[in-house]
Motif scaffolding. Structure first.
Motif, PDB file in Angstrom:
ATOM      1  N   ILE A  83       0.805  -1.218   0.000  1.00  0.00           N
ATOM      2  CA  ILE A  83       0.000   0.000   0.000  1.00  0.00           C
ATOM      3  C   ILE A  83       0.844   1.277   0.000  1.00  0.00           C
ATOM      4  O   ILE A  83       0.465   2.281  -0.589  1.00  0.00           O
ATOM      5  CB  ILE A  83      -1.006   0.005   1.176  1.00  0.00           C
TER       6      ILE A  83
ATOM      7  N   PHE B  41       3.759   0.838  -3.907  1.00  0.00           N
ATOM      8  CA  PHE B  41       3.406   0.109  -5.124  1.00  0.00           C
ATOM      9  C   PHE B  41       4.472   0.290  -6.192  1.00  0.00           C
ATOM     10  O   PHE B  41       4.892   1.421  -6.456  1.00  0.00           O
ATOM     11  CB  PHE B  41       2.085   0.638  -5.684  1.00  0.00           C
TER      12      PHE B  41
ATOM     13  N   PRO C 133       2.047   5.550 -14.670  1.00  0.00           N
ATOM     14  CA  PRO C 133       1.725   5.708 -13.244  1.00  0.00           C
ATOM     15  C   PRO C 133       0.928   4.527 -12.690  1.00  0.00           C
ATOM     16  O   PRO C 133       0.448   4.580 -11.575  1.00  0.00           O
ATOM     17  CB  PRO C 133       0.870   6.986 -13.239  1.00  0.00           C
TER      18      PRO C 133
ATOM     19  N   ILE D 277      -0.106   0.636 -11.357  1.00  0.00           N
ATOM     20  CA  ILE D 277       0.484  -0.385 -10.498  1.00  0.00           C
ATOM     21  C   ILE D 277       0.914  -1.582 -11.332  1.00  0.00           C
ATOM     22  O   ILE D 277       0.177  -2.047 -12.193  1.00  0.00           O
ATOM     23  CB  ILE D 277      -0.551  -0.844  -9.443  1.00  0.00           C
TER      24      ILE D 277
ATOM     25  N   HIS E 255      -8.398   2.207  -9.705  1.00  0.00           N
ATOM     26  CA  HIS E 255      -8.081   0.786  -9.633  1.00  0.00           C
ATOM     27  C   HIS E 255      -6.663   0.433 -10.050  1.00  0.00           C
ATOM     28  O   HIS E 255      -6.176  -0.632  -9.708  1.00  0.00           O
ATOM     29  CB  HIS E 255      -9.077  -0.019 -10.475  1.00  0.00           C
ATOM     30  N   GLN E 256      -6.033   1.307 -10.786  1.00  0.00           N
ATOM     31  CA  GLN E 256      -4.732   0.924 -11.317  1.00  0.00           C
ATOM     32  C   GLN E 256      -3.579   1.795 -10.846  1.00  0.00           C
ATOM     33  O   GLN E 256      -2.448   1.559 -11.243  1.00  0.00           O
ATOM     34  CB  GLN E 256      -4.777   0.934 -12.865  1.00  0.00           C
ATOM     35  N   THR E 257      -3.847   2.804 -10.028  1.00  0.00           N
ATOM     36  CA  THR E 257      -2.722   3.610  -9.558  1.00  0.00           C
ATOM     37  C   THR E 257      -2.589   3.466  -8.050  1.00  0.00           C
ATOM     38  O   THR E 257      -3.563   3.170  -7.351  1.00  0.00           O
ATOM     39  CB  THR E 257      -2.907   5.112  -9.870  1.00  0.00           C
ATOM     40  N   PRO E 258      -1.380   3.665  -7.530  1.00  0.00           N
ATOM     41  CA  PRO E 258      -1.172   3.629  -6.077  1.00  0.00           C
ATOM     42  C   PRO E 258      -2.115   4.593  -5.360  1.00  0.00           C
ATOM     43  O   PRO E 258      -2.719   4.239  -4.348  1.00  0.00           O
ATOM     44  CB  PRO E 258       0.285   4.060  -5.923  1.00  0.00           C
TER      45      PRO E 258
ATOM     46  N   ARG F 216      -5.652   3.123  -4.828  1.00  0.00           N
ATOM     47  CA  ARG F 216      -5.755   2.111  -3.773  1.00  0.00           C
ATOM     48  C   ARG F 216      -5.601   2.760  -2.396  1.00  0.00           C
ATOM     49  O   ARG F 216      -6.170   2.309  -1.414  1.00  0.00           O
ATOM     50  CB  ARG F 216      -4.711   1.001  -3.960  1.00  0.00           C
ATOM     51  N   GLN F 217      -4.783   3.816  -2.330  1.00  0.00           N
ATOM     52  CA  GLN F 217      -4.611   4.504  -1.050  1.00  0.00           C
ATOM     53  C   GLN F 217      -5.893   5.244  -0.654  1.00  0.00           C
ATOM     54  O   GLN F 217      -6.183   5.387   0.525  1.00  0.00           O
ATOM     55  CB  GLN F 217      -3.408   5.448  -1.121  1.00  0.00           C
TER      56      GLN F 217
END
Lengths: 506, 326
Positions: free
Chosen positions: A102, A105, A112, A114, B179-182, B185-186
């Motif tokens: 978290i 990543f 950019p 993940i 959904h696809q970047t840090p 999710r944070q």
């Protein structure tokens, strides 16, 4: 073996009050150090210094021979120190892999986004190291408490932890989960990782740790290798005197009049045909594993959960469709196992919490609350319970230690002079001294003619306090033992419902 | 009991879809015009502004906060565009509106995170302030927009109406970010457990702040799309639209308590709300019924959220013994 962490002369003062007086200990690579002591002995302060939350007033630390003085938790993490706290720091709404990464990543090249493939691969690798057979994309909300702890350990490993500190790691685990945790800790040690293990459960400490350091009042009261010390000696070092009788003598025998009578209590999926009685002046212990239905039984008796069939009588009078209000009116008091969540309002003062269950009795004219009366009542109760502070009007409950919080909850219920007091895990997470206070209070209760139903994971405690022990397994009562023939093996066997008596915490 | 609960939960989690199908059948039975393809294209076009607004709102709701000022922000930025920036080419107008709305979001986010005031209070205050300024600047007159802007409503990109293009673009970017970047999710982490997020070293304040900026940005884009559609703004413009946006998000499964939901559901919730209005329109329902129906939908959305949370808690409680034979 080389020394991993060397702590010397650690001293810390807060506002002129010295809470650590030159504490020193060391952790070898691949070894576990047990750190024990009563609440307020300096364990938390030492760990906060180690974790970079506080800075020491004096003293030094060396990690792998290099001076170590973290200015922030971030620096501690970077140095390879990881904490596994009692309350886990995971996000149940995210997946395992997202929890592990978290704050770091990996990106997909310059994009950019993940790098999902990479974190999945690394998570699979980490999960296999902690023996957790789940897919990385499993939401943490689907995991049990023990499995979540393994995720925390995997997280520590992902940060290349050299020293992992476990703070009361077993309190909310079932016995098989505890065994698995210990196996993982052994594996961590074999990899050369150092462990600091903090717990009030001294049997666990003896099972896991190679060395033990006892703190008392901010001093090191003693240090020894496991083979050179036993639990009795540890307790003596912790409290500064030897405790011959942890369980105080009781002067009364159970009377003849029945206070609680339960018959045929059933609820699909939770309880089947439960029947027993508790007499005035009697302590009945309820032994069962976590998830055996022991807490659910208590909740039904107090009207928190419904039941489909059966009858509950208090002093002969049936309690029909109990709610907490009617149960309380009938004289039932309930100390929940989760005192933070259910038993106390953390942002209220001691006095406010104490009178919460008995507000009408402190009301003055026109039914308005009489502040003066509350203070007086709470101060009396505080003295009777040996609270650590007399400032009952100013001290917020959240600032008290676990043991003192427990005393406030008990005090709150005692105000109502309960006929039946249900105590669910009354000594969990509190130190030996506070435990003894609780035991004394239990004695006081039965001496005053109340009935007590005591639920505990510590079989020693049940044996030490109960007049009778009932065992429960999968929602059914499986055995009843009178004080004369308490047999630890037999009780554990009955509590597990079958063979495998080692499941019960000894 | 338990399987019953699971079934109810399944229904609740797919509530917008179930409702949608029920509505299609109902309106379809009453009017054969309703089920025409052209009508659905209209619904999506009409839903675009609210959907874009609701996507921005989703970010704020996911962190456990709320933004009541987005409608007022639409009104003020549109008014400034109509009064002071009449001559500029539309792309510059769009950028100006987005910048102003994002700045308003930054003020909201700044006050919430720096001063620690509840977002409900902060954004309620900005709602009145922004509306007040807009009415003062416009003297509560209805402001008209020039043709280059209203022409956009009829413009197409590769045969797709401009409103749908804007809608799809905002949705795609928002989905990727969440959904696809840090950062995305944070956002979920902060909403799920702010305390744990702080302990994990996440920049909680910055994340919450950015979510308010995103909500503002979306208010700007949604507002611009809506002015191309209606061509004029009056004092009632954007009034209470924030509640439709919140209802769309919650209907789509976003929790008011933070940490749960997705923009996919939000978009569907927005389309659902517009479908109801479109259907009422087609069957010639009494206009006074519209707000009642919208209110009913908002109520259903909030009730569903509460019910969902309760049932999930119930399901997560473990049973101790097998249920068979009892």
């Amino acid at each position: 073996m080389a020394t991993l962490l060397e702590v010397e002369g650690l001293t810390k003062s807060f506002f002129g009050v010295t809470v650590l007086h030159g504490v020193g200990f060391s952790v070898e690579k691949g070894k576990a150090l047990g750190l024990v002591g009563e609440n307020g002995s300096g364990k938390s302060t030492s760990m906060n210094i180690l974790g970079g939350i506080h800075q020491p007033s004096a003293g030094s630390m060396r990690l792998d021979g290099v001076p170590y003085a973290p200015a922030s938790p971030k620096e501690a993490t970077a140095a390879g120190i990881a904490f596994i706290h009692q309350e886990l720091n995971l996000f149940p709404n995210l997946t395992i892999e997202e929890n592990l990464f978290i704050d770091s990543f990996p990106h997909r090249g310059v994009l950019p986004f993940i790098n999902r493939a990479r974190i999945r691969r690394q998570t699979e690798e980490l999960l296999s190291q902690v023996d957790l057979p789940h897919r990385p994309s499993t939401p943490v909300s689907k995991l049990s408490q023990g499995e979540r702890q393994l995720v925390e350990i995997a997280k520590a490993l992902s940060r290349n932890a050299r020293l992992i500190i476990f703070d009361e790691p077993t309190t909310s685990l079932t016995r098989p989960e505890v065994e698995r945790l210990f196996a993982i800790i052994a594996r961590l040690k074999a990899r050369g990782i150092g462990i600091i293990y903090i717990s009030h459960a001294l049997e666990d400490v003896m099972a896991v740790c190679d060395d033990i350091t006892v703190l008392r009042d901010g001093h090191v009261a003693g240090s020894a290798a496991r083979g050179e010390i036993d639990v009795q000696r540890i307790i003596a070092l912790m409290v500064g005197r030897s405790i011959d009788a942890i369980y105080p003598e009781r002067s009364v025998k159970p009377k003849d009049d029945v206070v609680l009578s339960v018959s045929g209590l059933s609820q699909p999926g939770v309880a089947k045909d439960i029947g027993f009685e508790i007499r005035a002046g009697e302590v009945v212990g309820l032994a069962g594993l976590m998830g055996s239905g022991r807490s659910e039984l208590a909740r039904m008796l107090f009207g928190l959960d419904r039941f489909a069939r059966g009858e509950i009588r208090i002093d002969g009078k049936p309690l029909v469709d109990p709610t907490p209000a009617t149960a309380m009116a009938a004289g039932v008091a309930f100390l929940t196992e989760d005192r933070r969540g259910e038993g106390l309002i953390m942002d209220f003062t001691i006095a406010e919490n104490m009178v919460l269950a008995s507000l009408p009795t402190v009301a003055g004219a026109l039914g308005l609350i009489d502040r003066g009366r509350i203070s007086a009542v709470a101060a009396d109760m505080g003295r009777a319970m040996h609270l650590s502070t007399t400032k009952v009007d100013d001290t917020l409950v959240k600032h008290l230690s676990g043991g003192n919080q427990q005393k406030v909850v008990i005090g709150k219920w005692l105000r109502r002079r309960p006929r039946l007091f249900i105590l669910d895990e009354p000594t969990r997470g509190i130190d030996v001294g506070a435990k003894q206070e609780v035991y004394r209070i239990v004695n006081g209760l039965v001496e005053a003619g109340s009935a007590v139903l005591l639920i505990s994971s510590e079989i020693e405690e049940l044996i030490g306090l109960s007049d009778r022990i009932l065992t429960i397994s999968r929602g059914e009562l499986t055995g009843s033992f009178a004080r004369g023939d308490f047999d630890r093996e037999a009780i554990m066997t009955a509590a597990t419902g079958l063979a495998g008596a080692t499941e019960m915490r000894a | 009991m338990k399987t019953g609960n699971r079934l109810v939960l399944l229904l609740l989690q797919n509530a917008p879809y179930v409702l949608f199908v029920v509505l299609l059948i109902l309106f379809g039975l009453v009017s054969d015009r309703f089920l025409a393809v052209a009508n659905f294209r209209n619904i999506v076009i009409q839903a675009a502004p609210i959907a874009i607004l609701a996507i921005g709102m989703t970010f704020v709701l996911l962190t456990g906060q709320i933004d009541l000022s987005v409608g007022a922000s639409m009104y003020l930025t549109a008014s400034i565009l109509a009064i002071y920036l009449t001559g500029i080419p539309w792309p510059l107008g769009l950028i100006a509106v987005m910048a102003m709305a994002a700045a308003i979001g930054a003020v909201n986010g700044g006050v919430v995170t720096r001063l620690g005031v509840a977002s409900f209070i902060v954004t309620l205050a900005t709602l009145f302030i922004l509306r007040g300024i807009a009415m003062w600047l416009s003297n509560t007159r209805t402001l008209m927009f020039p043709d280059p802007i209203t022409d956009l409503n009829r413009a197409h990109v590769l045969g797709v109406p401009s409103a749908i293009v804007a809608f799809a673009a905002v949705f795609a970017v928002a989905w990727l970010v969440l959904h696809q970047t840090p950062f995305g999710r944070q956002v979920y982490a902060v909403g799920g457990d702010p305390e744990a997020a702080r302990k994990a070293g996440l920049p909680v304040r910055r994340i919450v702040f950015l979510c308010f900026v995103i909500a503002g940005l979306c208010a700007g884009i949604g507002g611009f799309v809506s002015i191309t559609q209606i061509g004029a703004v009056g004092p009632k413009y954007g009034d209470q639209i924030e509640f439709s946006a919140i209802a769309a998000a919650v209907l789509g499964g976003v929790s008011l308590f933070g940490g749960r939901g997705s923009v996919v559901g939000t978009v569907f919730g927005a389309i659902l709300i517009k479908t109801v209005q479109n259907g009422l329109n087609i069957i010639n329902a009494d206009p006074y019924i519209y707000p009642l129906v919208t209110a009913a939908i908002i109520f259903i959305a909030v009730a569903i959220d509460g019910l969902r949370t309760r049932i999930i808690e119930k399901l997560e409680r473990r049973t101790i013994r097998p249920l068979t034979g009892e």
